[in-house]
Design a protein around this motif. Structure first.
Motif, PDB file in Angstrom:
ATOM      1  N   TYR A 153       0.657  -1.206  -0.024  1.00 52.67           N
ATOM      2  CA  TYR A 153      -0.030   0.150   0.050  1.00 52.67           C
ATOM      3  C   TYR A 153       0.725   1.470   0.046  1.00 52.67           C
ATOM      4  O   TYR A 153       1.953   1.260   0.934  1.00 52.67           O
ATOM      5  N   LEU A 195      -2.382   6.083  -3.143  1.00 50.64           N
ATOM      6  CA  LEU A 195      -3.658   5.370  -3.366  1.00 50.64           C
ATOM      7  C   LEU A 195      -4.989   5.900  -2.587  1.00 50.64           C
ATOM      8  O   LEU A 195      -6.112   5.539  -2.999  1.00 50.64           O
ATOM      9  N   TRP A 217      -7.572   1.007  -6.312  1.00 48.41           N
ATOM     10  CA  TRP A 217      -6.388   0.181  -6.489  1.00 48.41           C
ATOM     11  C   TRP A 217      -6.465  -0.782  -7.247  1.00 48.41           C
ATOM     12  O   TRP A 217      -5.617  -1.221  -8.268  1.00 48.41           O
TER      13      TRP A 217
END
Length: 302
Positions: free
Chosen positions: A91, A95, A132
């Protein structure tokens, strides 16, 4: 034996007419009368094939319902070996989609399995997770899968430059009530990507957190597949119900809603609940089930 074209057309028209549930159609027309906005509904009894429709082929915004299409594209890539269901993802703060998403609370460079990102996208309707996955799969890839599988209008719009004019009208995605029901039916029949991929999607779609609208009008002991969508001027929900006397699927989508309040008694949200209750008791006329007294305080999902 070959028949003249006009006879074939008459035959097809009569067949479609015979498959229309006129009684249910009339009840739905009464239910939506006076709604301050535009409503589209498609319902099909998957046991008998009979259906009811109101603006079922009209274009509507999908809002978060487009996430089922993203999931389909993702599963297609997994099926082809281009991605792995449990692969590790990293991650990044870039995002983040502003809001209250669970994934958005992650720290930069945290890791998470792709399967859990997909779960957040469907179960929680997590926007950060969804964007994502759309980026990883590719919006054009998802739309190609939809086209190849016979979807005429359902498409992802956002983050696809060529579709910006459509995005400006419909937002993240566009569909019709009929095509939403068709996608859910494909999943139920094992025809979305593959039987195994369909089964995985089936399991994901039957564990939804947002159960305070259509699902609240269906007994908790009855399995359902569902996906909800909501923006200020459009509320929607598609549900496939594994009902005791035969599965049925329905999609109700609204747009140009006058009531744009984010409150439990929003007009469109109440309409979705009303239609869901109508359908449950129509297809299960002997059911005595009703939501338990006092449930309202347990249906304030946010």
């Amino acid at each position: 034996m070959k028949y003249p074209a006009f006879i074939f057309l008459i035959f097809c028209t009569l067949t479609a007419f015979a498959q229309t549930d006129k009684k249910l159609t009339a009840q739905l027309q009464t239910a939506v009368r006076g709604f301050n906005g535009q409503v589209g509904i498609y319902v099909q009894n998957l046991k008998t094939g009979k259906s009811a429709a109101i603006n079922a082929d009209t274009l509507f915004p999908t809002a978060s319902m487009i996430k089922v299409s993203i999931l389909s594209g993702l599963m297609d890539k997994i099926e082809k070996g281009e991605m792995q269901y449990n692969q590790k993802l990293v991650y990044r703060d870039s995002l983040l989609y502003p809001g209250e998403d669970i994934l958005g609370s992650f720290k930069d460079k945290d890791t998470i399995q792709l399967s859990k990102v997909a779960l957040l996208m469907i179960t929680m309707s997590d926007n950060t997770a969804s964007i994502w996955l759309q980026k990883l799969v590719g919006g054009d890839y998802i739309n190609t899968w939809l086209e190849q599988n016979g979807f005429k209008v359902m498409r992802v719009n956002s983050r696809i430059p060529a579709r910006r004019p459509i995005w400006e009208i419909y937002g993240w995605g566009v569909t019709t009530p009929r095509e939403m029901c068709r996608l859910f039916t494909m999943i139920r029949d094992g025809k979305a990507v593959s039987p195994a991929a369909s089964e995985r999607m089936y399991r994901m779609l039957n564990r939804i957190y947002w159960d305070d609208k259509a699902l609240s009008q269906i007994p908790p002991y009855v399995q359902t597949l569902s996906k909800q969508g909501a923006v200020d001027a459009s509320k929607s929900e598609t549900v496939l119900v594994n009902a005791p006397h035969g599965d049925y699927v329905f999609s109700i989508i609204t747009k140009n809603n006058k009531d744009q309040r984010w409150v439990p008694d929003n007009e469109a949200d109440l309409l979705i609940k009303k239609v869901s209750a109508l359908l449950w008791h129509y297809f299960e006329p002997h059911s005595k089930w009703q939501p338990a007294a006092g449930m309202d305080k347990y249906m304030l999902n946010e």
